[in-house]
Design a protein around this motif. Structure first.
Motif, PDB file in Angstrom:
ATOM      1  N   LEU A   1       0.859  -1.189   0.000  1.00 25.90           N
ATOM      2  CA  LEU A   1       0.000   0.000   0.000  1.00 25.90           C
ATOM      3  C   LEU A   1       0.889   1.231   0.000  1.00 25.90           C
ATOM      4  CD1 LEU A   1      -2.538  -1.034   2.791  1.00 25.90           C
ATOM      5  CD2 LEU A   1      -2.689  -1.485   0.365  1.00 25.90           C
ATOM      6  N   ASN A   2       0.617   2.134  -0.910  1.00 21.55           N
ATOM      7  CA  ASN A   2       1.411   3.354  -0.992  1.00 21.55           C
ATOM      8  C   ASN A   2       1.227   4.193   0.271  1.00 21.55           C
ATOM      9  OD1 ASN A   2       2.620   5.756  -1.608  1.00 21.55           O
ATOM     10  ND2 ASN A   2       1.815   5.842  -3.700  1.00 21.55           N
ATOM     11  N   PRO A   3       2.300   4.393   1.046  1.00 22.64           N
ATOM     12  CA  PRO A   3       2.155   5.086   2.337  1.00 22.64           C
ATOM     13  C   PRO A   3       1.717   6.546   2.198  1.00 22.64           C
ATOM     14  CG  PRO A   3       4.475   4.743   1.801  1.00 22.64           C
ATOM     15  CD  PRO A   3       3.676   3.995   0.781  1.00 22.64           C
ATOM     16  N   ARG A   4       1.807   7.098   1.005  1.00 23.36           N
ATOM     17  CA  ARG A   4       1.446   8.497   0.816  1.00 23.36           C
ATOM     18  C   ARG A   4      -0.027   8.696   0.500  1.00 23.36           C
ATOM     19  NH1 ARG A   4       3.255  10.435   3.595  1.00 23.36           N
ATOM     20  NH2 ARG A   4       2.012  12.162   2.924  1.00 23.36           N
ATOM     21  N   LYS A   5      -0.743   7.604   0.283  1.00 29.63           N
ATOM     22  CA  LYS A   5      -2.124   7.760  -0.176  1.00 29.63           C
ATOM     23  C   LYS A   5      -3.109   7.354   0.907  1.00 29.63           C
ATOM     24  CE  LYS A   5      -2.880   6.431  -4.552  1.00 29.63           C
ATOM     25  NZ  LYS A   5      -2.748   5.500  -5.677  1.00 29.63           N
TER      26      LYS A   5
ATOM     27  N   TYR B   1      -4.467   6.930   6.680  1.00 32.85           N
ATOM     28  CA  TYR B   1      -3.329   6.476   5.883  1.00 32.85           C
ATOM     29  C   TYR B   1      -2.945   5.058   6.299  1.00 32.85           C
ATOM     30  CZ  TYR B   1      -2.705  11.119   3.995  1.00 32.85           C
ATOM     31  OH  TYR B   1      -2.892  12.282   3.311  1.00 32.85           O
TER      32      TYR B   1
ATOM     33  N   HIS C   1      -0.379   3.566   7.447  1.00 34.77           N
ATOM     34  CA  HIS C   1       0.374   3.274   8.661  1.00 34.77           C
ATOM     35  C   HIS C   1      -0.494   3.310   9.916  1.00 34.77           C
ATOM     36  CE1 HIS C   1       0.779   7.738   8.578  1.00 34.77           C
ATOM     37  NE2 HIS C   1       0.507   7.577   9.843  1.00 34.77           N
ATOM     38  N   GLN C   2      -1.721   3.737   9.766  1.00 39.50           N
ATOM     39  CA  GLN C   2      -2.612   3.778  10.921  1.00 39.50           C
ATOM     40  C   GLN C   2      -3.353   2.459  11.124  1.00 39.50           C
ATOM     41  OE1 GLN C   2      -4.271   7.466   9.269  1.00 39.50           O
ATOM     42  NE2 GLN C   2      -4.155   8.305  11.337  1.00 39.50           N
TER      43      GLN C   2
ATOM     44  N   ARG D   1      -4.403  -4.053   7.044  1.00 40.98           N
ATOM     45  CA  ARG D   1      -3.802  -3.599   5.777  1.00 40.98           C
ATOM     46  C   ARG D   1      -3.974  -4.658   4.702  1.00 40.98           C
ATOM     47  NH1 ARG D   1       1.344  -0.100   7.235  1.00 40.98           N
ATOM     48  NH2 ARG D   1       1.635  -0.289   5.027  1.00 40.98           N
TER      49      ARG D   1
END
Lengths: 318, 312
Positions: free
Chosen positions: B101-105, B147, B149-150, B156
């Motif tokens: 998963l793209n961490p920025r999205k 996001y 990381h949460q 995930r």
């Protein structure tokens, strides 16, 4: 994983910039749990007092220089006045005058503005070209990478200073824009190499592979997925590049290949010091320019170093 | 008709060396593999790490270049060209929920990615679809704005699954979907995958190294070793009547919970080891690779030397 992971991955420059203002109050608690890249950069800057001071100084100089040069008349400053040659600092001329009776203070401000403008412009343009070039080469790899890197090698082996001097002498209309474009053509390679190496790493990660299987176009993957994830590297590189690019114009003007004397420049002021008389007895002509260059480059560099440290968890101070 | 048919698939990686970076040799990651998957079934692909099982999955979906062989999806050859229609019907669940998963999205943008690529939805419709998908994978609506990381690993992975099923694909390649998760979460994710299989009529190509999970999950199983199949059959055939020594070794290595079986297990392992030592060359050729598959029943295929079968 949160901190190490957060720093290289979690950097969304513009989004966080917007949020930073909004969330100022709760940021203390947030940084504990999941610090995003920009917050790490900011906290590192705050902890490094020298860098913080440099940043404030830099902002003050930039605002001051651009503000004053706005109300100054460049033609007036460049006008030769034979009655006020080599005047020492006085009420009329804060920093005295040069051999043409021109106000040194005015030249210093306009010169700093020109140097800064060129520095920003070259950094921005070479950053855009370098990032795009490096991302494309690194992301696609293989033959495309090979071809692009040979093109880059070609640019890198060219005798940079000589070519710039040739270009400078054949360009008829010599402006800040022209100067920046010429410099950009020869200064994007470093950025491109760095970004390529990072993109090579990044494209192997599953989220890039996932985007491919989901049918996202290469263009979108490169600029919407990969680029945001290496934005911290981009910011740091650009900041450090800015430090050296600010001195570009001064260096060439010092050698006599920069702006003509009708355009005030820090390099021109400095080159007056090649005259032993000026060097010894008329410090007000060259000394402020030398200090200005030193302060600008050091300040930007301090900020850049702090940002660079922030991207490496082991080197961080906070 | 089989939904996916793979014929004599070969994926080689070049080994480059020397001054001119010439190709000196190949790593035969996948070396002549054929199989087919029926609609609605789960097909398990088992092997040790480096056996080429993941490479098969990646080759089918187009992430690796196929050296030779054919891949048919619903009877259409998708070996070299991956049409939009195929992409839509063929999705993948990745092994590592942390890097996939793209961490920025935001979760919203992650799950919406396939929808935005293939379907023209208004903002409202999109949100509604994502809400449905999140509900399906057991996450709350509020997760949308968070996001990656949460979330925990299991959450995930379920987001990854939601993304894979967003387009209602027919076949999902699950590349060790639970091996990065701890055991309690593994069961949760696997049960969930079975639920949505029933609900949406999915077909899975399930790649794993965990025999316990495969037993629980798959209808048909094939065992891989060094890029080749050593045995292929239904779940019962593989687990109850393993024929190849490699399969036997794998099965004997499954730990038994019951301490009273300890001696029995130990004897079985010893027997298998003995057979492996004595009859190694009946099962592997001079290079240590498996032979080509021979059918011993309608569904059960084993990689054996011709004459060994006769001896039996």
């Amino acid at each position: 994983m949160t901190r190490v992971y957060g720093l290289s991955r979690d950097l969304d420059l513009w989004g966080d910039l917007m949020e930073l203002g909004k969330k100022e109050t709760q940021s203390q608690q947030n940084t504990e749990n999941n610090p995003t890249g920009l917050k790490i950069l900011w906290s590192e800057l705050r902890r490094d007092k020298l860098a913080l001071f440099s940043l404030i100084l830099l902002i003050v100089i930039v605002v001051f220089v651009y503000g004053i040069s706005f109300v100054m008349n460049q033609d007036e400053i460049a006008k030769v006045d034979l009655f006020s040659i080599h005047k020492p600092p006085s009420k009329e001329f804060i920093l005295g005058t040069d051999y043409g009776g021109r106000d040194v203070f005015g030249q210093l401000i306009i010169g700093t503005r020109n140097s800064l403008s060129i520095g920003f412009l070259v950094t921005f343009l070479s950053g855009v070209i370098g990032v795009a070039f490096g991302l494309v080469a690194g992301y696609f790899g293989g033959h495309i990478d090979n071809i692009l890197m040979r093109v880059l090698d070609f640019f890198q082996v060219l005798p940079f200073i000589m070519l710039v001097i040739v270009f400078v002498s054949i360009v008829p209309n010599y402006t800040i824009i022209a100067f920046s474009l010429i410099f950009t053509a020869f200064s994007w390679m470093g950025v491109a190499r760095l970004i390529r190496s990072k993109a090579l790493q990044e494209k192997e990660l599953d989220y890039v592979q996932a985007s491919k299987t989901l049918g996202t176009s290469h263009f979108k993957i490169i600029f919407r997925e990969v680029m945001p994830n290496i934005s911290s590297l981009i910011i740091v590189t650009m900041t450090l590049n800015l430090a050296s690019n600010i001195g570009l114009e001064s260096g060439l003007s010092f050698l006599g290949f920069g702006f003509p004397e009708s355009t005030p420049s820090l390099g021109t002021l400095l080159s007056y010091a090649t005259n032993p008389q000026t060097l010894e007895h008329r410090w007000w002509i060259w000394f402020p320019a030398a200090v200005m260059i030193l302060v600008l480059m050091l300040a930007v560099r301090n900020v850049g170093e702090a940002l660079r440290r922030a991207t490496d968890a082991r080197q961080r101070r906070g | 008709m089989a939904i996916l048919e793979v014929k004599d698939l070969k994926i080689y990686f070049p080994i480059k060396a020397g001054l001119l970076n010439r190709t000196v040799d190949h790593i035969k990651a996948v070396d002549g593999v054929s199989f087919q998957i029926e609609q609605g079934k789960t097909y398990g692909l088992v092997g040790e790490s480096g056996s080429g099982k993941s490479t098969i999955g990646r080759g089918i979906i187009g992430l690796e270049k196929i050296t030779s062989g054919k891949v048919y999806f619903n009877g259409v050859d998708i070996t070299s060209k991956n049409g939009k229609e195929i992409r839509k019907n063929l999705q993948m669940i990745f092994q590592d929920p942390y890097s996939s998963l793209n961490p920025r999205k935001r979760i919203l943008d992650i799950i919406a990615e396939p929808l935005r690529n293939f379907e023209r939805l208004t903002k409202k419709e999109e949100i509604k679809r994502i809400e449905e998908l999140l509900e399906l994978v057991g996450l709350s609506k509020e997760s949308m704005m968070k996001y990656p990381h949460q979330f925990s690993g299991g959450q995930r992975q379920r987001i990854g699954i939601a993304r894979a099923i967003a387009l209602k694909p027919k076949l999902i390649i699950a590349d060790e979907p639970v091996s990065a998760l701890d055991v309690s979460v593994q069961a949760q994710v696997l049960n969930f995958m079975q639920d949505i299989q029933k609900e949406l009529g999915l077909t899975y190509l399930f790649i794993s190294h965990d025999l316990g999970i495969v037993k629980h999950f798959c209808d048909e199983i094939s065992i891989m070793y060094k890029g080749r199949y050593v045995e292929q059959g239904t779940k019962e055939e593989i687990f109850n009547h393993p024929q190849h020594i490699y399969t036997k070794r794998l099965l004997s290595a499954i730990p038994d919970m019951n301490p009273s079986n300890r001696d029995k297990q130990f004897r079985i392992r010893k027997k298998v080891q003995q057979e492996f030592d004595q009859r190694y060359h009946d099962y592997f050729d001079s290079e240590g690779l498996a032979y080509s598959l021979k059918p011993i029943s309608e569904t059960h295929l084993v990689a054996l030397q011709e004459d060994v079968q006769k001896v039996r």
